[in-house]
Motif scaffolding. Structure first.
Motif, PDB file in Angstrom:
ATOM      1  N   ASP A 302     -41.715 -15.284  30.097  1.00  0.00           N
ATOM      2  CA  ASP A 302     -41.105 -14.294  29.223  1.00  0.00           C
ATOM      3  C   ASP A 302     -40.126 -15.002  28.300  1.00  0.00           C
ATOM      4  O   ASP A 302     -39.798 -16.179  28.502  1.00  0.00           O
ATOM      5  N   ARG A 303     -39.674 -14.260  27.294  1.00  0.00           N
ATOM      6  CA  ARG A 303     -38.748 -14.870  26.339  1.00  0.00           C
ATOM      7  C   ARG A 303     -37.392 -15.107  26.986  1.00  0.00           C
ATOM      8  O   ARG A 303     -36.817 -16.179  26.889  1.00  0.00           O
ATOM      9  N   THR A 304     -36.863 -14.061  27.643  1.00  0.00           N
ATOM     10  CA  THR A 304     -35.583 -14.174  28.339  1.00  0.00           C
ATOM     11  C   THR A 304     -35.671 -13.368  29.632  1.00  0.00           C
ATOM     12  O   THR A 304     -36.539 -12.495  29.781  1.00  0.00           O
ATOM     13  N   PRO A 305     -34.761 -13.591  30.590  1.00  0.00           N
ATOM     14  CA  PRO A 305     -34.740 -12.726  31.780  1.00  0.00           C
ATOM     15  C   PRO A 305     -34.546 -11.254  31.434  1.00  0.00           C
ATOM     16  O   PRO A 305     -35.110 -10.368  32.093  1.00  0.00           O
ATOM     17  N   ALA A 306     -33.764 -10.959  30.383  1.00  0.00           N
ATOM     18  CA  ALA A 306     -33.525  -9.570  30.005  1.00  0.00           C
ATOM     19  C   ALA A 306     -34.766  -8.906  29.433  1.00  0.00           C
ATOM     20  O   ALA A 306     -34.887  -7.676  29.443  1.00  0.00           O
ATOM     21  N   ASP A 307     -35.716  -9.703  28.917  1.00  0.00           N
ATOM     22  CA  ASP A 307     -36.963  -9.158  28.382  1.00  0.00           C
ATOM     23  C   ASP A 307     -38.028  -8.974  29.447  1.00  0.00           C
ATOM     24  O   ASP A 307     -39.090  -8.418  29.161  1.00  0.00           O
ATOM     25  N   HIS A 308     -37.786  -9.440  30.650  1.00  0.00           N
ATOM     26  CA  HIS A 308     -38.790  -9.435  31.715  1.00  0.00           C
ATOM     27  C   HIS A 308     -38.810  -8.069  32.408  1.00  0.00           C
ATOM     28  O   HIS A 308     -37.968  -7.773  33.261  1.00  0.00           O
ATOM     29  N   ALA A 309     -39.768  -7.231  32.036  1.00  0.00           N
ATOM     30  CA  ALA A 309     -39.898  -5.897  32.646  1.00  0.00           C
ATOM     31  C   ALA A 309     -40.311  -6.024  34.111  1.00  0.00           C
ATOM     32  O   ALA A 309     -41.148  -6.852  34.456  1.00  0.00           O
ATOM     33  N   HIS A 310     -39.700  -5.209  34.966  1.00  0.00           N
ATOM     34  CA  HIS A 310     -40.008  -5.168  36.404  1.00  0.00           C
ATOM     35  C   HIS A 310     -39.686  -6.502  37.093  1.00  0.00           C
ATOM     36  O   HIS A 310     -40.319  -6.853  38.094  1.00  0.00           O
ATOM     37  N   ARG A 311     -38.685  -7.203  36.593  1.00  0.00           N
ATOM     38  CA  ARG A 311     -38.347  -8.517  37.138  1.00  0.00           C
ATOM     39  C   ARG A 311     -37.985  -8.444  38.619  1.00  0.00           C
ATOM     40  O   ARG A 311     -38.507  -9.198  39.449  1.00  0.00           O
ATOM     41  N   ASP A 312     -37.082  -7.526  38.970  1.00  0.00           N
ATOM     42  CA  ASP A 312     -36.636  -7.430  40.361  1.00  0.00           C
ATOM     43  C   ASP A 312     -37.752  -6.907  41.258  1.00  0.00           C
ATOM     44  O   ASP A 312     -37.866  -7.317  42.427  1.00  0.00           O
ATOM     45  N   GLU A 313     -38.554  -6.003  40.742  1.00  0.00           N
ATOM     46  CA  GLU A 313     -39.676  -5.480  41.518  1.00  0.00           C
ATOM     47  C   GLU A 313     -40.671  -6.594  41.834  1.00  0.00           C
ATOM     48  O   GLU A 313     -41.191  -6.680  42.963  1.00  0.00           O
ATOM     49  N   LEU A 314     -40.938  -7.455  40.857  1.00  0.00           N
ATOM     50  CA  LEU A 314     -41.848  -8.572  41.081  1.00  0.00           C
ATOM     51  C   LEU A 314     -41.319  -9.477  42.180  1.00  0.00           C
ATOM     52  O   LEU A 314     -42.055  -9.886  43.095  1.00  0.00           O
ATOM     53  N   ARG A 315     -40.038  -9.788  42.117  1.00  0.00           N
ATOM     54  CA  ARG A 315     -39.417 -10.646  43.127  1.00  0.00           C
ATOM     55  C   ARG A 315     -39.523 -10.009  44.515  1.00  0.00           C
ATOM     56  O   ARG A 315     -39.848 -10.690  45.509  1.00  0.00           O
ATOM     57  N   GLY A 334     -30.846 -18.578  28.857  1.00  0.00           N
ATOM     58  CA  GLY A 334     -29.446 -18.193  28.721  1.00  0.00           C
ATOM     59  C   GLY A 334     -29.179 -17.229  27.594  1.00  0.00           C
ATOM     60  O   GLY A 334     -28.033 -16.981  27.247  1.00  0.00           O
ATOM     61  N   HIS A 335     -30.264 -16.674  27.015  1.00  0.00           N
ATOM     62  CA  HIS A 335     -30.104 -15.783  25.871  1.00  0.00           C
ATOM     63  C   HIS A 335     -29.343 -14.525  26.277  1.00  0.00           C
ATOM     64  O   HIS A 335     -29.680 -13.871  27.264  1.00  0.00           O
ATOM     65  N   PRO A 336     -28.288 -14.129  25.546  1.00  0.00           N
ATOM     66  CA  PRO A 336     -27.529 -12.932  25.927  1.00  0.00           C
ATOM     67  C   PRO A 336     -28.349 -11.667  25.739  1.00  0.00           C
ATOM     68  O   PRO A 336     -29.107 -11.537  24.784  1.00  0.00           O
ATOM     69  N   ALA A 337     -28.217 -10.759  26.670  1.00  0.00           N
ATOM     70  CA  ALA A 337     -28.944  -9.499  26.596  1.00  0.00           C
ATOM     71  C   ALA A 337     -28.234  -8.528  25.659  1.00  0.00           C
ATOM     72  O   ALA A 337     -27.010  -8.491  25.605  1.00  0.00           O
ATOM     73  N   PRO A 338     -28.998  -7.703  24.892  1.00  0.00           N
ATOM     74  CA  PRO A 338     -28.359  -6.720  24.019  1.00  0.00           C
ATOM     75  C   PRO A 338     -27.664  -5.611  24.788  1.00  0.00           C
ATOM     76  O   PRO A 338     -26.786  -4.939  24.265  1.00  0.00           O
ATOM     77  N   VAL A 339     -28.074  -5.398  26.045  1.00  0.00           N
ATOM     78  CA  VAL A 339     -27.378  -4.441  26.903  1.00  0.00           C
ATOM     79  C   VAL A 339     -27.158  -5.132  28.243  1.00  0.00           C
ATOM     80  O   VAL A 339     -27.885  -6.047  28.605  1.00  0.00           O
ATOM     81  N   PRO A 340     -26.141  -4.719  29.006  1.00  0.00           N
ATOM     82  CA  PRO A 340     -25.894  -5.370  30.295  1.00  0.00           C
ATOM     83  C   PRO A 340     -27.087  -5.192  31.240  1.00  0.00           C
ATOM     84  O   PRO A 340     -27.657  -4.109  31.355  1.00  0.00           O
TER      85      PRO A 340
END
Length: 411
Positions: A302-315, A334-340
């Motif tokens: 993915d581009r950034t962790p914040a762009d990764h949909a269902h990241r925690d579910e996958l883990r 390390g790209h900053p997310a637009p929302v927390p």
């Protein structure tokens, strides 16, 4: 099998047809939509028509099929045909529409090639077309029968019973039949089509993977919003993001798609990028529900962790499989997310997180691996090449594409 009289004609004319196939496809669609504007409005993806991808897909499928008839006369490209047939069934394509396509396709070939299209040449390419069309019609008829629907009758109303913002550009929608019954069964890896009526009256259709566990009373799709950039913003994804809330009713197809998880205990590689991770979620949910102990390597980019949909579910799913490992790559970790967003969990012994693009060269991959790919075409082509370099069999590498399949004849 191509007839004896048509084989030499197709062999002699395939280079000319192949060289002009993009122009033929452009003329074909121009003729088709002039005669049947409702097909562009309600069946074909207007965005893919505008950027030319639909024409390229048609060209690739016809050239690939004709080439197979010549080079392997006793076989059919069943994988290619199945992929197209599943897509057609999810759109509600009917047998009579093939007659319309035939009329305008042969007229386009004649227009582009001119006097070279003798009656004998026209008859030979008509035969090629109907060999492909009849094979597709047969598969689509079977698919409709398996779903218990009449030809083209794949649509059903479904209510949005939950909505969740997975990332700033990805939203998941849980769907249940409006009559209150449980959602029908599907095979992990399949997708559904969603048809929406846009402000100009067009009924546009898009496909979305089912991203939940099979056997649940509701389905779940995850929609990535296509924002304007190199091309226009996505009509349907924007509409779903902006207008659909809990309680909305959507028109949804039965589940289709041939990229499905087979039974067995052999090792698997599930590799995805971006929103292509959604069919892998269904596969992992299925493995967890069955208490699977088969070896599974999960790769996601993915581009950034914040762009990764269902990241925690996958883990969490990987954590529940005793012989699974997860390898993540983020181009901008390390790209900053637009929302927390929650910080990603610390890597465990079975999880690695790397910066940059996917590199499978050092991953422990058994030779009898079965691989499933889903994501942007450049990602899949690159990864497939790397897997072939590792000695994997081409027959063991499967893939899914949404939109026109520009990989046909190249994979």
């Amino acid at each position: 099998m191509l007839s004896e009289q048509s084989t030499p004609v197709v062999r002699a004319t395939l280079p000319a047809v192949g060289a002009a196939i993009d122009e033929i496809a452009a003329v074909f669609y121009r003729k088709l939509f002039a005669a049947h504007p409702e097909l562009l409005r309600d069946l074909f993806n207007r965005g893919n028509q505008a950027n030319g991808q639909q024409r390229q897909a048609l060209a690739g499928s016809i050239a690939a099929f004709a080439g197979t008839l010549l080079d392997h006369p006793d076989t059919r490209p069943d994988a290619m045909l199945a992929r197209i047939a599943h897509k057609h069934a999810s759109l509600g394509v009917t047998a009579d529409q093939y007659k319309i396509v035939n009329e305008h396709l042969l007229a386009a070939i004649a227009d582009v090639l001119g006097e070279a299209v003798t009656p004998q040449v026209a008859d030979a390419w008509d035969e090629v077309y109907w060999l492909m069309a009849n094979a597709l019609i047969a598969v689509e008829t079977r698919l409709y029968a398996e779903q218990g629907t009449p030809e083209g009758g794949t649509w059903r109303p479904m209510t949005v019973v939950a909505r969740h913002e997975e990332t700033p550009d990805a939203v998941s929608l849980a769907l249940r039949p409006t009559d209150g019954t449980a959602a029908p069964a599907f095979r992990p890896g399949q997708y559904v089509s969603v048809q929406v009526e846009l402000p100009d009256g067009a009924r546009q259709i898009r496909q979305y993977s089912l991203s939940c566990a099979p056997g649940r009373p509701e389905w779940r799709i995850t929609v990535k919003r296509v924002r304007a950039g190199d091309g226009p913003a996505g009509e349907v994804s924007s509409w779903l993001h902006e207008r659909v809330r809990v309680g909305a009713v959507l028109t949804v197809s039965a589940p289709f798609g041939d990229l499905t998880l087979p039974a067995g205990d052999g090792p698997l590689l599930l590799a995805s990028a971006g929103i292509g991770g959604t069919p892998m979620l269904a596969m992992l949910h299925h493995l967890v529900a069955g208490g699977s102990s088969r070896p599974v390597v999960v790769v996601h980019a993915d581009r950034t962790p914040a762009d990764h949909a269902h990241r925690d579910e996958l883990r969490a799913l990987v954590d529940e499989l005793p012989q699974a490992a997860l390898h993540l790559w983020y181009e901008e970790p390390g790209h900053p997310a637009p929302v927390p967003v929650p910080a990603p969990p610390a890597p465990s012994a079975r999880v690695t997180v790397s910066a940059g693009r996917v590199d499978v060269s050092a991953l422990p991959l058994p030779s009898d691996l079965t691989t499933y790919l889903c994501g942007p075409l450049p990602f899949m082509r690159t990864l497939r090449g790397a897997l072939l370099d590792r000695g994997l069999s081409p027959q063991a590498i499967h893939y899914e594409v949404f939109g026109p399949d520009l990989w046909l004849g190249q994979s």
